[in-house]
Scaffold this motif. Sequence first.
Motif, PDB file in Angstrom:
ATOM      1  N   THR A   1     -17.943 -48.753  20.442  1.00 37.89           N
ATOM      2  CA  THR A   1     -18.740 -47.633  20.949  1.00 37.89           C
ATOM      3  C   THR A   1     -19.805 -48.128  21.922  1.00 37.89           C
ATOM      4  O   THR A   1     -20.009 -47.530  22.990  1.00 37.89           O
ATOM      5  N   SER A   2     -20.476 -49.213  21.576  1.00 41.24           N
ATOM      6  CA  SER A   2     -21.494 -49.747  22.492  1.00 41.24           C
ATOM      7  C   SER A   2     -20.853 -50.256  23.776  1.00 41.24           C
ATOM      8  O   SER A   2     -21.418 -50.093  24.860  1.00 41.24           O
ATOM      9  N   CYS A   3     -19.672 -50.849  23.677  1.00 45.25           N
ATOM     10  CA  CYS A   3     -18.957 -51.301  24.881  1.00 45.25           C
ATOM     11  C   CYS A   3     -18.603 -50.127  25.790  1.00 45.25           C
ATOM     12  O   CYS A   3     -18.664 -50.244  27.017  1.00 45.25           O
ATOM     13  N   ILE A   4     -18.255 -49.009  25.195  1.00 43.85           N
ATOM     14  CA  ILE A   4     -17.923 -47.821  25.994  1.00 43.85           C
ATOM     15  C   ILE A   4     -19.150 -47.323  26.747  1.00 43.85           C
ATOM     16  O   ILE A   4     -19.088 -47.030  27.946  1.00 43.85           O
ATOM     17  N   PHE A   5     -20.299 -47.244  26.064  1.00 37.82           N
ATOM     18  CA  PHE A   5     -21.507 -46.745  26.728  1.00 37.82           C
ATOM     19  C   PHE A   5     -22.004 -47.714  27.796  1.00 37.82           C
ATOM     20  O   PHE A   5     -22.409 -47.297  28.885  1.00 37.82           O
ATOM     21  N   ILE A   6     -21.958 -48.993  27.508  1.00 37.52           N
ATOM     22  CA  ILE A   6     -22.349 -49.988  28.512  1.00 37.52           C
ATOM     23  C   ILE A   6     -21.317 -50.009  29.638  1.00 37.52           C
ATOM     24  O   ILE A   6     -21.667 -50.138  30.808  1.00 37.52           O
TER      25      ILE A   6
ATOM     26  N   PHE B   1     -13.679 -52.345   4.760  1.00 30.40           N
ATOM     27  CA  PHE B   1     -14.089 -51.255   5.640  1.00 30.40           C
ATOM     28  C   PHE B   1     -15.380 -51.577   6.397  1.00 30.40           C
ATOM     29  O   PHE B   1     -15.666 -50.976   7.427  1.00 30.40           O
ATOM     30  N   HIS B   2     -16.187 -52.517   5.905  1.00 25.59           N
ATOM     31  CA  HIS B   2     -17.404 -52.896   6.614  1.00 25.59           C
ATOM     32  C   HIS B   2     -17.071 -53.507   7.985  1.00 25.59           C
ATOM     33  O   HIS B   2     -17.769 -53.260   8.971  1.00 25.59           O
ATOM     34  N   ILE B   3     -16.008 -54.261   8.042  1.00 30.42           N
ATOM     35  CA  ILE B   3     -15.578 -54.847   9.321  1.00 30.42           C
ATOM     36  C   ILE B   3     -15.122 -53.737  10.261  1.00 30.42           C
ATOM     37  O   ILE B   3     -15.379 -53.788  11.468  1.00 30.42           O
ATOM     38  N   SER B   4     -14.478 -52.719   9.728  1.00 38.80           N
ATOM     39  CA  SER B   4     -14.064 -51.575  10.551  1.00 38.80           C
ATOM     40  C   SER B   4     -15.280 -50.862  11.144  1.00 38.80           C
ATOM     41  O   SER B   4     -15.260 -50.458  12.312  1.00 38.80           O
ATOM     42  N   ILE B   5     -16.317 -50.706  10.334  1.00 36.97           N
ATOM     43  CA  ILE B   5     -17.538 -50.047  10.812  1.00 36.97           C
ATOM     44  C   ILE B   5     -18.193 -50.882  11.906  1.00 36.97           C
ATOM     45  O   ILE B   5     -18.612 -50.350  12.945  1.00 36.97           O
ATOM     46  N   ILE B   6     -18.282 -52.187  11.690  1.00 33.11           N
ATOM     47  CA  ILE B   6     -18.877 -53.073  12.701  1.00 33.11           C
ATOM     48  C   ILE B   6     -18.054 -53.047  13.989  1.00 33.11           C
ATOM     49  O   ILE B   6     -18.604 -52.982  15.095  1.00 33.11           O
ATOM     50  N   ALA B   7     -16.729 -53.062  13.863  1.00 37.42           N
ATOM     51  CA  ALA B   7     -15.861 -52.999  15.046  1.00 37.42           C
ATOM     52  C   ALA B   7     -16.045 -51.672  15.785  1.00 37.42           C
ATOM     53  O   ALA B   7     -16.075 -51.640  17.027  1.00 37.42           O
TER      54      ALA B   7
END
Length: 165
Positions: free
Chosen positions: A93-98, A82-88
């Motif tokens: 999310t950052s890609c959406i804002f940028i 699940f840590h990889i899911s959180i990082i993804a």
Amino acid sequence: MKKCKISDKIIRGMFFISKKPVLFRDLLEANASFNEGMLVDPAKLNFKFRYGKSYIIFGLLCLIILIPFLILTHGIFEKINFHISIIATIFITSCIFIGFDIFKAIARKYLTKKLIQEAWAIHFPFFPYEKYSSKVEEIYDEAIKKEISKRELEQYVLDKLVTNS
């Protein structure tokens, strides 16, 4: 009747475009700035950004892209740590804002070029934009250096265009 692509409708929906004509001097200034790769003052071309509609349009585009992506990757992320899911999730999310800022910049550049070309067809009907935009920019820069008045600017530019053509 002029055909209108979907991208034109989307971009024109993101902006309020005034029905006022673009003034000759404003066209010259906008053309010079655009050719140099700079942002053009929206007031020169009589448009302004509609943030509410832009957020809605960008949100819909994100959904169209992300829902199939989520459907395809859900099974993979379900089975891994699940840590990889959180990082993804953080990365997406950052890609959406940028991406929204990039989306705004691309839309503004596209609209600016369209409005310059539309005003160009009115002020320079016998001089195609693609061929003469850089020549007009040079003539405008020369006119500024010579401190040509606003009244004489149009006549000066047209005379120079005709003699240089």
